[in-house]
Design a protein around this motif. Structure first.
Motif, mmCIF file in Angstrom:
data_model
loop_
_atom_site.group_PDB
_atom_site.id
_atom_site.type_symbol
_atom_site.label_atom_id
_atom_site.label_comp_id
_atom_site.label_asym_id
_atom_site.label_seq_id
_atom_site.Cartn_x
_atom_site.Cartn_y
_atom_site.Cartn_z
ATOM 1 N N ILE A 99 9.544 25.864 23.661
ATOM 2 C CA ILE A 99 9.161 25.159 25.278
ATOM 3 C C ILE A 99 8.496 24.877 25.314
ATOM 4 N N GLY A 100 7.652 23.529 25.160
ATOM 5 C CA GLY A 100 6.908 22.921 24.967
ATOM 6 C C GLY A 100 6.521 22.791 23.899
ATOM 7 N N VAL A 107 5.922 24.872 31.696
ATOM 8 C CA VAL A 107 6.635 25.755 32.127
ATOM 9 C C VAL A 107 6.392 24.655 33.894
ATOM 10 N N ARG A 108 5.452 24.367 33.644
ATOM 11 C CA ARG A 108 4.846 23.677 34.977
ATOM 12 C C ARG A 108 5.537 23.256 35.744
ATOM 13 N N ALA A 136 7.143 32.931 34.020
ATOM 14 C CA ALA A 136 6.577 32.509 33.535
ATOM 15 C C ALA A 136 5.479 31.834 34.596
ATOM 16 N N PRO A 137 5.982 31.289 35.742
ATOM 17 C CA PRO A 137 4.991 29.770 36.354
ATOM 18 C C PRO A 137 3.787 30.791 37.175
ATOM 19 N N GLN A 188 -1.359 26.043 25.625
ATOM 20 C CA GLN A 188 -1.352 25.171 26.674
ATOM 21 C C GLN A 188 0.231 24.428 27.043
ATOM 22 N N PRO A 189 0.187 23.630 25.589
ATOM 23 C CA PRO A 189 1.739 23.550 25.731
ATOM 24 C C PRO A 189 2.740 23.591 26.374
ATOM 25 N N VAL A 190 3.007 25.076 26.204
ATOM 26 C CA VAL A 190 3.764 26.182 27.144
ATOM 27 C C VAL A 190 3.590 26.164 28.541
ATOM 28 N N ALA A 191 2.681 26.584 29.322
ATOM 29 C CA ALA A 191 1.825 26.494 30.246
ATOM 30 C C ALA A 191 2.641 25.197 30.909
ATOM 31 N N ASP A 192 2.149 23.739 30.028
ATOM 32 C CA ASP A 192 2.486 22.630 30.759
ATOM 33 C C ASP A 192 4.197 22.108 30.797
#
Length: 185
Positions: A132-133, A29-30, A14-15, A23-27
């Motif tokens: 997640i997120g 994971v980040r 995922a990264p 955006q919330p999921v990417a944040d």
């Protein structure tokens, strides 16, 4: 990379797919801090037209029904106040909203949140909501069967794509409470 479950031949960490996540999921994971490394959260690209569980399982194999989970947003009401929470159960079960959820939230009444509330508050698409997120202040109710599943297929925040996540990961997410019997038949 081949996915550990399903017939997905192009699973990617995922990264490496942040641009494909909401955006919330990417944040999430980040900034990942769980005991499972972020690289073990896998993204698989899927057709958004078959995002709903029944159609998805028909296309990708019935065995996924025991390895897929749904994340739903619920609203608990007590007095004049409404609070939101998320529930994660295996796809072959239904969330026990009127029993386990209502009791856990201390609500007088609990129900599924309206679609516009669920999508607006999560920043995710209907049919792709993932734990997640989610907003960090929400309770996250996780059925014990999900946490006990080796790998779980769950939404990615949008109707396109899914995440494959070790089941134990869900117990470590912000606000997570693992409950026996959250998912009924």
């Amino acid at each position: 990379m081949r996915a550990p479950i399903g017939d997905f031949t192009d699973a990617r960490p995922a990264p490496d797919c942040l641009d494909l996540l909401t955006q919330p999921v990417a944040d999430a994971v980040r900034s990942w801090r769980g005991s499972v490394p972020a690289e073990q959260l896998l993204y698989v690209d899927t057709d958004p037209a078959i995002a709903d569980t029944a159609v998805f399982v028909e296309r990708h194999g019935a065995e996924l029904l025991d390895q897929s989970a749904n994340c739903v947003v619920v609203a608990g009401r007590r007095g004049g106040e409404t609070s939101l929470a998320a529930c994660v159960v295996l796809s072959r079960t239904r969330v026990d909203v009127n029993g386990a959820v209502r009791r856990q939230l201390g609500a007088r009444k609990a129900s599924f949140a309206p679609m516009d509330t669920a999508t607006g508050e999560t920043g995710m698409e209907y049919g792709g909501i993932t734990p997640i997120g989610l907003p960090a202040n929400w309770p996250l109710l996780v059925d014990a069967a999900v946490a006990d599943t080796e790998y779980v297929l769950i939404g990615s925040g949008s109707r396109r794509g899914k995440l494959i996540v070790p089941g134990k990961t869900f117990a470590e997410l912000p606000g997570a409470v693992v409950l026996d019997g959250l998912g009924g038949s």
